[in-house]
Design a protein around this motif. Structure first.
Motif, mmCIF file in Angstrom:
data_model
loop_
_atom_site.group_PDB
_atom_site.id
_atom_site.type_symbol
_atom_site.label_atom_id
_atom_site.label_comp_id
_atom_site.label_asym_id
_atom_site.label_seq_id
_atom_site.Cartn_x
_atom_site.Cartn_y
_atom_site.Cartn_z
ATOM 1 N N MET A 36 13.187 -58.670 99.936
ATOM 2 C CA MET A 36 12.487 -57.383 99.871
ATOM 3 C C MET A 36 12.498 -56.884 98.436
ATOM 4 N N ASN A 37 11.448 -56.139 98.065
ATOM 5 C CA ASN A 37 11.493 -55.436 96.781
ATOM 6 C C ASN A 37 11.058 -53.988 96.948
ATOM 7 N N ASP A 38 10.077 -53.505 96.241
ATOM 8 C CA ASP A 38 9.817 -52.060 96.134
ATOM 9 C C ASP A 38 9.780 -51.308 97.471
ATOM 10 N N PRO A 39 10.369 -50.098 97.498
ATOM 11 C CA PRO A 39 10.094 -49.189 98.622
ATOM 12 C C PRO A 39 8.644 -48.724 98.509
ATOM 13 N N TYR A 53 8.247 -51.325 102.782
ATOM 14 C CA TYR A 53 8.798 -52.014 101.611
ATOM 15 C C TYR A 53 8.117 -53.359 101.414
ATOM 16 N N GLN A 54 8.088 -53.823 100.190
ATOM 17 C CA GLN A 54 7.544 -55.138 99.850
ATOM 18 C C GLN A 54 8.482 -56.195 100.440
ATOM 19 N N HIS A 55 7.903 -57.143 101.146
ATOM 20 C CA HIS A 55 8.743 -58.032 101.945
ATOM 21 C C HIS A 55 8.135 -59.428 102.021
ATOM 22 N N ASN A 61 13.015 -65.409 98.264
ATOM 23 C CA ASN A 61 12.460 -65.190 96.924
ATOM 24 C C ASN A 61 11.099 -64.474 97.058
ATOM 25 N N TRP A 62 10.572 -63.990 95.933
ATOM 26 C CA TRP A 62 9.318 -63.230 95.969
ATOM 27 C C TRP A 62 8.156 -64.139 96.385
ATOM 28 N N GLY A 63 7.263 -63.658 97.242
ATOM 29 C CA GLY A 63 6.076 -64.430 97.633
ATOM 30 C C GLY A 63 5.529 -63.897 98.945
ATOM 31 N N CYS A 96 0.037 -58.105 99.812
ATOM 32 C CA CYS A 96 -0.196 -56.664 99.924
ATOM 33 C C CYS A 96 0.811 -55.996 98.993
ATOM 34 N N PHE A 97 0.374 -55.674 97.782
ATOM 35 C CA PHE A 97 1.272 -55.097 96.784
ATOM 36 C C PHE A 97 1.594 -53.630 97.131
ATOM 37 N N SER A 98 2.331 -52.999 96.236
ATOM 38 C CA SER A 98 2.865 -51.655 96.509
ATOM 39 C C SER A 98 1.779 -50.593 96.668
ATOM 40 N N GLY A 99 2.176 -49.479 97.287
ATOM 41 C CA GLY A 99 1.247 -48.379 97.494
ATOM 42 C C GLY A 99 1.934 -47.224 98.187
ATOM 43 N N TRP A 161 -3.642 -53.687 87.216
ATOM 44 C CA TRP A 161 -4.016 -52.383 87.793
ATOM 45 C C TRP A 161 -3.475 -52.305 89.229
ATOM 46 N N ARG A 162 -2.516 -51.415 89.452
ATOM 47 C CA ARG A 162 -1.926 -51.420 90.801
ATOM 48 C C ARG A 162 -1.046 -50.203 91.127
ATOM 49 N N ASP A 163 -0.592 -50.207 92.372
ATOM 50 C CA ASP A 163 0.435 -49.311 92.907
ATOM 51 C C ASP A 163 -0.037 -47.863 93.081
ATOM 52 N N PRO A 164 -1.039 -47.637 93.969
ATOM 53 C CA PRO A 164 -1.570 -46.289 94.177
ATOM 54 C C PRO A 164 -0.528 -45.286 94.668
ATOM 55 N N TRP A 220 2.667 -50.223 82.902
ATOM 56 C CA TRP A 220 3.275 -49.230 83.789
ATOM 57 C C TRP A 220 3.033 -49.607 85.245
ATOM 58 N N GLU A 221 4.130 -49.828 85.969
ATOM 59 C CA GLU A 221 4.029 -50.098 87.400
ATOM 60 C C GLU A 221 4.500 -48.868 88.172
ATOM 61 N N CYS A 222 4.059 -48.803 89.419
ATOM 62 C CA CYS A 222 4.551 -47.808 90.381
ATOM 63 C C CYS A 222 4.648 -46.384 89.829
ATOM 64 N N PHE A 268 17.918 -51.636 88.979
ATOM 65 C CA PHE A 268 17.237 -50.526 89.675
ATOM 66 C C PHE A 268 15.772 -50.561 89.253
ATOM 67 N N TYR A 269 14.822 -50.583 90.223
ATOM 68 C CA TYR A 269 13.414 -50.684 89.814
ATOM 69 C C TYR A 269 12.479 -50.097 90.871
ATOM 70 N N ALA A 270 11.278 -49.742 90.411
ATOM 71 C CA ALA A 270 10.148 -49.363 91.271
ATOM 72 C C ALA A 270 10.482 -48.260 92.288
ATOM 73 N N ALA A 285 14.938 -46.577 95.448
ATOM 74 C CA ALA A 285 14.456 -47.627 94.540
ATOM 75 C C ALA A 285 14.951 -48.968 95.043
ATOM 76 N N TRP A 286 14.352 -49.997 94.536
ATOM 77 C CA TRP A 286 14.746 -51.368 94.855
ATOM 78 C C TRP A 286 15.947 -51.752 93.989
ATOM 79 N N ILE A 287 16.977 -52.317 94.612
ATOM 80 C CA ILE A 287 18.113 -52.865 93.857
ATOM 81 C C ILE A 287 18.020 -54.380 93.956
HETATM 82 N N1 DQQ Z 1 6.065 -55.037 92.762
HETATM 83 C C1 DQQ Z 1 4.849 -55.136 93.501
HETATM 84 C C2 DQQ Z 1 3.795 -54.595 92.599
HETATM 85 C C3 DQQ Z 1 4.558 -53.726 91.678
HETATM 86 C C4 DQQ Z 1 5.818 -54.487 91.463
HETATM 87 C C5 DQQ Z 1 4.634 -56.557 93.915
HETATM 88 C C6 DQQ Z 1 6.967 -53.675 90.976
HETATM 89 O O1 DQQ Z 1 2.823 -53.871 93.328
HETATM 90 O O2 DQQ Z 1 3.869 -53.443 90.492
HETATM 91 O O3 DQQ Z 1 5.637 -56.986 94.799
HETATM 92 O O4 DQQ Z 1 8.209 -54.234 91.309
#
Ligand code: DQQ
Length: 468
Positions: A36-39, A53-55, A61-63, A96-99, A161-164, A220-222, A268-270, A285-287
């Protein structure tokens, strides 16, 4: 079998491995297993908190980025729900990236960034919308997707360009999205407006990277943007440590004040934020850290953000977490010197909450030893160096710039297996990861390098799991 079922089966399989891991936290929120990553899109809906959350359900691993989903009545205990968003491979979507998630007149609506093998995140991202008609259990992607494309910017060459992040003001919905401008390589948060969440117009940059600031990064993300008291706050994740600025917002432009780290930890991120029904601004935040086996990544505890009298952010753990407290240890009015030893001999544990207040009159370095081995030979430290104004927890460290009385120093520390969160005087935070050398490295102690400090009060609680 559809994609959702395959994903749920894969999660179930990995859960058995994940639950055996000695480093897996017990009271920090995480996915049932795997990556998992970003809330994403925290929202209070019909009396419950919902978190996405990103999962990656298929590995640690990420994917294959999906949106995981959970809900809670009290911000402490969470119930996992079916995955909310599965990439629509048939529509050329791979991730499906963050939002965010908003309540559009009773219709829960997710707006997120859609990425595909032919729609790369660097140059061809699109913003998509999905709604739920059954209280957020299943989600339908809009036939009108994409609702925003890069064409909106005309000549402006926006990359990554991302993360509305969406909010309502008067008759309009507003959205900010992050990225950078290709030719200047300047991080940017862009501003858009819509009446119906479907048709969007690009207004202007909400805020751009200030090349003079050393900490605002190249992309700049998120972005998160909201008003707090009479000020506005912009939070951005510029690949490195996450920063925020308290500033003013006029004519659709944000004029930042100083940029500061919202947490000094590189793990600590996003972060993502929401206002709850009591009007509290809550952030997760994501740890992160390297892969461990069956799971990877968790969220911080929910933090309440507010402004201090100098218009900087203050941080407090939500008081609901106190319901996790079990056995308690208390001590007060002790003078600590380098000769003091084993003051906390009877305390041990690796799921703990510590609140300590120190009175300091001389320069020194002091703090806690944690994860101490039975022979006291191995341990990690969390401490503060008065002269260097340096706070540290294991490998993570940060220079403290907030004004506070050097004489009165308060630590509020959460230790959860391998996850550490430190609130320092509630004006700075430091998140860290540490790995005890063996299962019984659970000792706790105090340390001081020179001179003396007075430990005015110390409270330590064992904390229980949020899943029992
Ligand atoms: N994680 C997502 C993106 C974002 C990044 C992809 C930040 O949408 O910019 O998993 O950790």
């Amino acid at each position: 079998m559809n994609n959702l079922q395959t994903a749920m089966e894969s999660i179930e399989k990995a859960r058995i491995i994940a639950e055996k891991c000695p480093y897996r936290p017990k009271y920090h929120f995480l996915s049932p297993s795997n990556w998992m990553n970003d809330p994403n899109g925290p929202i209070f809906y019909k009396g419950e908190y919902h978190l996405f959350y990103q999962h990656n359900p298929y590995g640690d691993n990420w994917g294959h980025i999906h949106w995981g989903h959970a809900k809670s009545k009290n911000l402490v205990h969470w119930e996992h729900l079916p995955i909310a968003l599965v990439p629509s491979n048939e529509l050329g979507e791979e991730h499906c990236f963050s939002g965010c998630c908003i309540n559009n007149n009773g219709v829960p609506t997710i707006i997120y960034t859609s990425i595909g093998p032919k729609r790369l995140s660097s140059t061809c991202a699109e913003q998509w919308l999905a709604t739920s008609l059954d209280d957020m259990i299943t989600w339908q992607k809009s036939p009108h997707n994409p609702i925003l494309t890069l064409d909106l910017h005309g000549e402006l060459d926006v990359r990554e360009w991302r993360d509305p992040y969406v909010w309502k003001e008067g008759d309009y919905w507003y959205m900010t999205l992050g990225g950078h401008i290709h030719n200047t390589r300047a991080g940017i948060a862009l501003l858009y407006r819509s009446r119906d969440l479907m048709q969007w117009e690009y207004l202007n940059p909400l805020c751009k990277e200030d090349k003079k600031s050393k900490i605002t990064g190249l992309n700049w993300e998120c972005p998160n943007f909201f008003s707090l008291g009479d000020k506005h706050v912009l939070i951005i994740s510029p690949y490195k440590r996450v920063v925020y600025s308290v500033g003013s917002y006029m004519n659709h432009k944000f004029t930042p004040g100083n940029w500061r780290y919202i947490d000094h930890g590189r793990v600590f991120y996003a972060p993502n934020t929401m206002f709850d029904k009591q009007g509290r601004l809550i952030m997760w935040a994501w740890i992160h850290d390297g892969g461990i086996g069956g799971w990877n990544g968790c969220l911080t505890l929910p933090r309440i953000l507010s402004l201090d009298h100098e218009k900087r952010l203050k941080f407090n753990p939500v008081p609901e977490l106190q319901t996790l407290r079990e056995s308690h240890f208390h001590l007060d009015n002790i003078i600590l010197s380098p000769q003091s030893s084993q003051i906390l001999e009877i305390v041990e544990g690796n799921c703990l909450e510590i609140i300590a207040e120190f009175e300091v009159n001389n320069p020194t370095s002091f703090g806690f030893k944690i994860f101490q081995s039975k022979d006291h030979g191995e341990f990690e430290t969390i401490g503060y160096d008065i002269e260097k104004k340096l706070l540290w927890a294991g490998k993570e460290k940060g220079k403290i710039e907030s004004p506070f009385s050097e004489q009165h120093i308060r630590f509020h520390i959460f230790i959860d297996k391998s996850v550490i969160e430190v609130y320092f005087n509630y004006c700075e935070c430091l998140t860290s990861r540490m790995y005890p050398k063996s299962d019984d490295s659970e000792g706790i102690d105090l340390f001081i390098t020179n001179n003396t400090v007075k430990l005015k009060t110390l409270d330590i609680w064992k904390l229980k799991s949020i899943w029992e």
